[in-house]
Write a protein that holds these residues in place. Structure first.
Motif, PDB file in Angstrom:
ATOM      1  N   LYS A  42      -4.619   3.164  -8.591  1.00  0.00           N
ATOM      2  CA  LYS A  42      -4.896   4.417  -7.877  1.00  0.00           C
ATOM      3  C   LYS A  42      -6.352   4.434  -7.396  1.00  0.00           C
ATOM      4  N   ASN A  43      -6.529   4.612  -6.065  1.00  0.00           N
ATOM      5  CA  ASN A  43      -7.874   4.663  -5.484  1.00  0.00           C
ATOM      6  C   ASN A  43      -8.699   3.459  -5.941  1.00  0.00           C
ATOM      7  N   GLN A  56       0.837  -1.182   0.000  1.00  0.00           N
ATOM      8  CA  GLN A  56       0.000   0.000   0.000  1.00  0.00           C
ATOM      9  C   GLN A  56       0.874   1.234   0.000  1.00  0.00           C
ATOM     10  N   SER A  57       0.256   2.394  -0.272  1.00  0.00           N
ATOM     11  CA  SER A  57       1.012   3.636  -0.226  1.00  0.00           C
ATOM     12  C   SER A  57       1.460   3.899   1.204  1.00  0.00           C
ATOM     13  N   LYS A 102       0.544   0.194 -10.623  1.00  0.00           N
ATOM     14  CA  LYS A 102      -0.019   1.072  -9.586  1.00  0.00           C
ATOM     15  C   LYS A 102      -1.523   1.198  -9.804  1.00  0.00           C
ATOM     16  N   GLU A 139     -10.613   3.320  -1.844  1.00  0.00           N
ATOM     17  CA  GLU A 139      -9.916   4.597  -1.860  1.00  0.00           C
ATOM     18  C   GLU A 139      -8.530   4.487  -1.243  1.00  0.00           C
ATOM     19  N   ARG A 140      -7.875   3.405  -1.580  1.00  0.00           N
ATOM     20  CA  ARG A 140      -6.488   3.235  -1.186  1.00  0.00           C
ATOM     21  C   ARG A 140      -5.681   2.964  -2.453  1.00  0.00           C
ATOM     22  N   THR A 141      -4.430   3.408  -2.458  1.00  0.00           N
ATOM     23  CA  THR A 141      -3.544   3.137  -3.587  1.00  0.00           C
ATOM     24  C   THR A 141      -2.737   1.890  -3.301  1.00  0.00           C
ATOM     25  N   ASP A 144     -11.066  -3.279  -9.778  1.00  0.00           N
ATOM     26  CA  ASP A 144      -9.663  -3.571  -9.502  1.00  0.00           C
ATOM     27  C   ASP A 144      -9.485  -4.842  -8.683  1.00  0.00           C
ATOM     28  N   GLY A 171      -7.252   4.482 -14.172  1.00  0.00           N
ATOM     29  CA  GLY A 171      -6.982   4.126 -12.784  1.00  0.00           C
ATOM     30  C   GLY A 171      -5.758   3.271 -12.603  1.00  0.00           C
TER      31      GLY A 171
END
Length: 961
Positions: A202-203, A138-139, A200, A150-152, A208, A183
């Motif tokens: 994103k959100n 995770q980020s 990657k 809502e996590r990268t 996904d 995304g």
């Protein structure tokens, strides 16, 4: 012809000689890789790079020239010694099932005593591709128990490879590329090698959550297939977490069995668990591991320490939990006595203070407890008997008994008892006697034992007598000699700095000269008085016999010559009163004594006679023994050296037999008496019967003089082992041998030759080892579908898709001007079968295909093999000739054995493939020339340079001087 008659004919040959030193040549060397590798490329400074796949066989052949025949040695850059003989097969380096760490630069070195050694290198690249691994992160700052919306999220794909790997990503069946999904971002970190690695997200969105596939590829180089791995991302995906189901620390007794249990408390996918021991390469040998459970049976003190459970599921960082195992035990019990520190006196006296200290190592240290006894009765701390202990955190633990104002009634035996609080471990008891006889130690060396002289190989005892009560441990060490500030420390025989002795004796067995020097014995504070150490010194002198050179050498001399034998003294101890004694066999020649400045002794032979041959010895002696120089004086001739570069060494004039031109030079021909003859011995390989023939020699043989003897009537296709022995007045000299192998020539008396390249042997065409790249055999059905368009043929010259032809591939890494040369077999001209013996003429015909805008040149050369090799261009064509096969014919006029060289030259670009097919050579002038045939560049033969080449009959033509 019967076998007996053939063997009789074998004893008849032709002997001749060519004077001069031109036959000697320094070595040359060339490395030829096998065809099993992936590619051979040229790099800067003409360095060759050979590519092979991991697990395949590496085979490098070292081709060489030079006379005498060079010695070949293979080495690898960075290796400390030569390559293992397991990999060497004659001049060929062969490594089966090669691994990645065996890549690197390999050197072939050839030496033959003439000129400088020849060295060539080739760099071996081992290509491989490991299975890829996907890790999920995770980020930063957003790592939670689970991967919420809502996590990268980063998916990293990693695979070890050579060459660098290329990665592609799929989500389900959908291929992901940069820009294909707003995304999704695909990139490569700047600190990594290779191509795209990181995906990657994103959100995170609902779409996904899917199965992702990472495909790693090295683009099928060396035939390495792509590899892939999968990862299913869901809203349950989480990094691992674990817990240990045990106490920390875990305290156990020796011999018990313990079990460490580690369980995963979280993580999706389910984490894998393993136990490691930090600082150790592996777990104890008696350990049993099953998933997260580690069982240690019959634990010992050495099994104590830290153990760590590691959980990993490729999501986030691995989870780790550690525990300590404490194996209860007591060891290394010691004591010492400290006199009153307020008086400058090492003795115990009535009215003064004395302290008794006791020290033990304990595990766990907090369980250590001490008690004191006096004469077997418990002793408690009081005003005059003060008992103290160090903190339990300090290891090893120490207890002190301070006796204040020592009285006569205090004399007795004091016992220190160490134990562990919870029992289960044997206690340690140390007895210390305090009385009027308790005195500090003194060290002395027995009379006459402070300077010892021994012979090398003896066993010697160094002894220090220790008095006092109690007697302490004695420590032995070596004293540094002068210059010790920069010299390496002198070690004891076992390699340690010092050795403990309980009886004061240091025994050295099989003493060597490097054990000479000064030894120190000194008292230890342990098990004795805690006072300034007492010490004594002993000097050890190791005598050894003289060391001389040469130890053993052979000297070859002719009768009547004068020479000097010299025996050199390197070192000896003692180096005084040295004597020498020269003998020939058992006969004494001379004796004498060395002077202080003398370093060697010589014996001169003024004129060697037959009785002077034999073994000369020089013995140099001292008190320890003798060193001997040995000289074997002989008249044996040195070995002949076979010449392997003979032009047209093998020929045949009848269907069942062949002949061989055997050539050699004589090593150091003037070193001994003149060679009178050579004994030629030979036999069929695999047979036991030898045949011999003596070859007489007239006159002296010169340095580099090439001698020739023709062996005839050799039976096809047998190989023969040949031995050659020089003979002088002294007798037989050194023997040399070689194997003669029959190889059938191609069209030995050329009338017609045809080759369509349909078989893999290529009609014995071969690649020139001196060119830049090679011709390739191909057909339309086997040609790579990724070949360069707009160049090269689509079939052989007959129009067959299955037919084969030869072509040059001009794609990368080829450069403009690179040449590929294809050599025909060697053809021998023969006047007996030629229709016109005064002008041997042949017609060379072939088909060529030169299509593409980058076509370079196709050159045809006639290579003739006389005393020197010459090449002359006979046909040449450049540029694009259209997408069609065309025939060329050219008349050639060889004057000796010859080859045809087909030379393809790469043009300015990749659309420059050139192909050839159906090569033929026929006797006579070319007829029916094709309409577009180019004019022959081959000059006609001239009568005054014509050479007659015939089959040599058995005849003695004499030895030319």
């Amino acid at each position: 012809m019967g076998l007996g008659v053939r063997l009789l004919w074998l004893l008849i040959g032709v002997l001749r000689a060519v004077r001069g030193q031109g036959v000697y040549a320094p070595p040359t060397v060339h490395i030829l890789p096998s065809a099993q590798g992936c590619a051979v490329e040229e790099e800067r400074d003409a360095e060759r790079v050979y590519t092979v796949r991991e697990g395949d066989t590496l085979e490098l052949q070292c081709l060489f020239t030079g006379h005498p025949r060079p010695q070949i040695r293979w080495t690898k850059a960075g290796a400390t010694d030569h390559l293992n003989d397991l990999y060497l097969h004659n001049e060929t380096l062969r490594i089966e099932n090669i691994s990645r760490h065996q890549g690197g630069r390999y050197y072939c070195k050839a030496e033959n005593r003439h000129g400088v050694p020849a060295i060539r290198s080739i760099r071996v690249e081992v290509y491989f591709l490991d299975d890829p691994v996907i890790t999920v992160h995770q980020s930063v700052g957003e790592a939670k128990e689970q991967f919420y919306f809502e996590r990268t999220v980063f998916l990293r794909c990693v695979a070890n490879s050579n060459p660098p790997v290329h990665y592609t990503w799929r989500r389900g069946r959908e291929a992901l590329t940069q820009g294909s999904d707003a995304g999704v971002e695909i990139y490569e970190p700047f600190f990594t090698q290779g191509e795209t690695k990181i995906l990657k997200l994103k959100n995170l969105r609902p779409q996904d959550y899917a199965t992702y596939t990472c495909i790693s590829s090295v683009r099928s180089v060396c035939g390495i297939e792509d590899k892939s791995t999968h990862f299913s991302l869901s809203n349950q995906t989480a990094p691992p977490s674990i817990k240990l189901l045990l106490e920390d620390p875990l305290v156990v007794n020796p011999g018990e069995t313990i079990t460490l249990v580690c369980v995963a408390s979280g993580g999706d996918p389910l984490p894998s668990l393993k136990w490691v021991r930090p600082g150790e390469e592996e777990l104890p040998k008696r350990s049993i591991v099953k998933r997260g459970t580690l069982t240690l049976t019959a634990v010992t003190l050495d099994d104590g320490g830290t153990y760590t459970c590691v959980a990993s599921n490729n999501v986030g960082n691995p989870a780790k939990r550690s525990t300590s195992i404490l194996v209860r035990g007591l060891r290394k019990g010691r004591f010492w006595i400290t006199p009153d520190p307020y008086h400058n006196d090492d003795n115990i006296q009535i009215g003064r203070e004395v302290k008794i200290s006791c020290q033990v190592e304990a595990t766990p240290p907090e369980e250590l407890q001490f008690s004191w006894l006096k004469n077997g009765r418990p002793l408690r701390s009081s005003e005059r008997m003060v008992i103290t202990h160090t903190d339990t955190d300090v290891s090893p633990g120490t207890t002190n008994l301070d006796i204040i104002d020592l009285k006569f009634t205090d004399f007795g035996t004091y016992t220190c008892v160490a134990s562990l609080r919870n029992g289960g471990i044997p206690e340690i008891s140390i007895d210390v006697n305090i009385s009027s006889t308790t005195v500090p130690p003194e060290l002395t060396v027995p009379r006459g034992r402070s300077h010892l002289v021994v012979q090398e190989g003896d066993t010697v005892d160094l002894q220090c007598l220790v008095s006092g009560k109690p007697k302490p441990i004695i420590l032995w060490s070596r004293v540094e000699e002068g210059g010790a500030a920069v010299a390496a420390p002198a070690l004891m025989q076992d390699g340690s700095d010092q050795v403990e002795s309980y009886d004061g004796v240091l025994r050295i067995t099989n003493v060597t000269r490097d054990m000479s020097g000064t030894y120190r014995c000194q008292t230890s504070q342990y098990n004795g008085f805690n006072v300034k150490p007492r010490e004594a010194l002993i000097q050890l002198v190791v005598q050894f016999p003289p060391v001389v050179e040469p130890v053993n050498i052979e000297i070859r001399q002719a009768l009547g010559r004068a020479f000097v034998l010299s025996c050199h003294l390197l070192r000896a101890h003692p180096a005084r009163l040295l004597r020498y004694e020269w003998k020939l066999g058992s006969r004494l020649l001379t004796v004498g004594q060395f002077t202080d400045q003398q370093g060697d002794t010589e014996y001169q032979v003024r004129a060697l006679n037959r009785e002077g041959y034999g073994e000369y010895t020089c013995d140099i002696t001292n008190e320890a023994g003798a060193g001997r120089c040995s000289f074997l004086v002989t008249g044996k001739a040195y070995a002949p050296e076979f010449y392997y570069d003979t032009y047209s060494s093998l020929w045949q004039n009848r269907p069942t037999v062949y002949s061989f031109k055997l050539q050699w030079t004589q090593m150091e021909p003037s070193a001994v008496d003149r060679i009178l003859a050579y004994r030629l011995s030979f036999k069929q390989v695999g047979q036991s019967r030898w045949w011999e023939q003596e070859i007489p020699i007239d006159g002296n043989i010169g340095v580099g003089e090439l001698l020739t003897y023709n062996l005839t009537e050799l039976v096809k296709p047998e190989s023969y082992l040949v031995r050659l022995t020089p003979i002088t007045r002294f007798g037989e000299g050194d023997v040399t041998e070689r194997i003669i192998t029959y190889s059938p020539p191609v069209n030995p008396h050329l009338r017609e030759f045809q080759c369509g390249f349909e078989d893999e042997a290529l009609c014995l065409f071969s690649q020139d080892k001196s060119d830049v790249f090679d011709w390739t055999r191909h057909s339309a059905t086997t040609r790579d579908t990724k070949y360069t368009p707009n160049t090269g043929p689509s079939s052989d010259h007959t129009g067959s898709k299955q037919g084969f032809y030869m072509y040059i591939e001009t794609s990368r890494p080829r450069l403009e001007g690179d040449k590929a040369r294809l050599l025909s077999p060697t053809f021998n001209t023969n006047s007996k079968v030629s229709s016109n013996p005064h002008s041997p003429t042949y017609c060379l015909a072939f088909y060529y295909h030169m299509y593409g805008k980058h076509i370079g040149a196709l050159n045809v050369l006639l290579r003739q093999k006389g005393q020197t090799v010459t090449e002359v261009s006979v046909w040449s064509l450049t540029g694009n000739q259209g997408s069609r096969w065309m025939q060329a014919k050219v008349t050639i006029h060889p004057t000796t054995a010859f080859q045809i060289v087909m030379e393809g030259v790469r043009g300015p670009g990749i659309e420059g493939d050139i192909a050839i097919d159906d090569v033929s050579i026929e006797e006579g002038e070319c007829k029916d020339l094709p309409p577009n045939n180019l004019r022959s560049l081959a000059p006609p033969s001239l009568p005054h340079i014509w050479q007659l080449c015939v089959s040599v009959s058995v005849a003695l033509i004499g030895r030319q001087r």
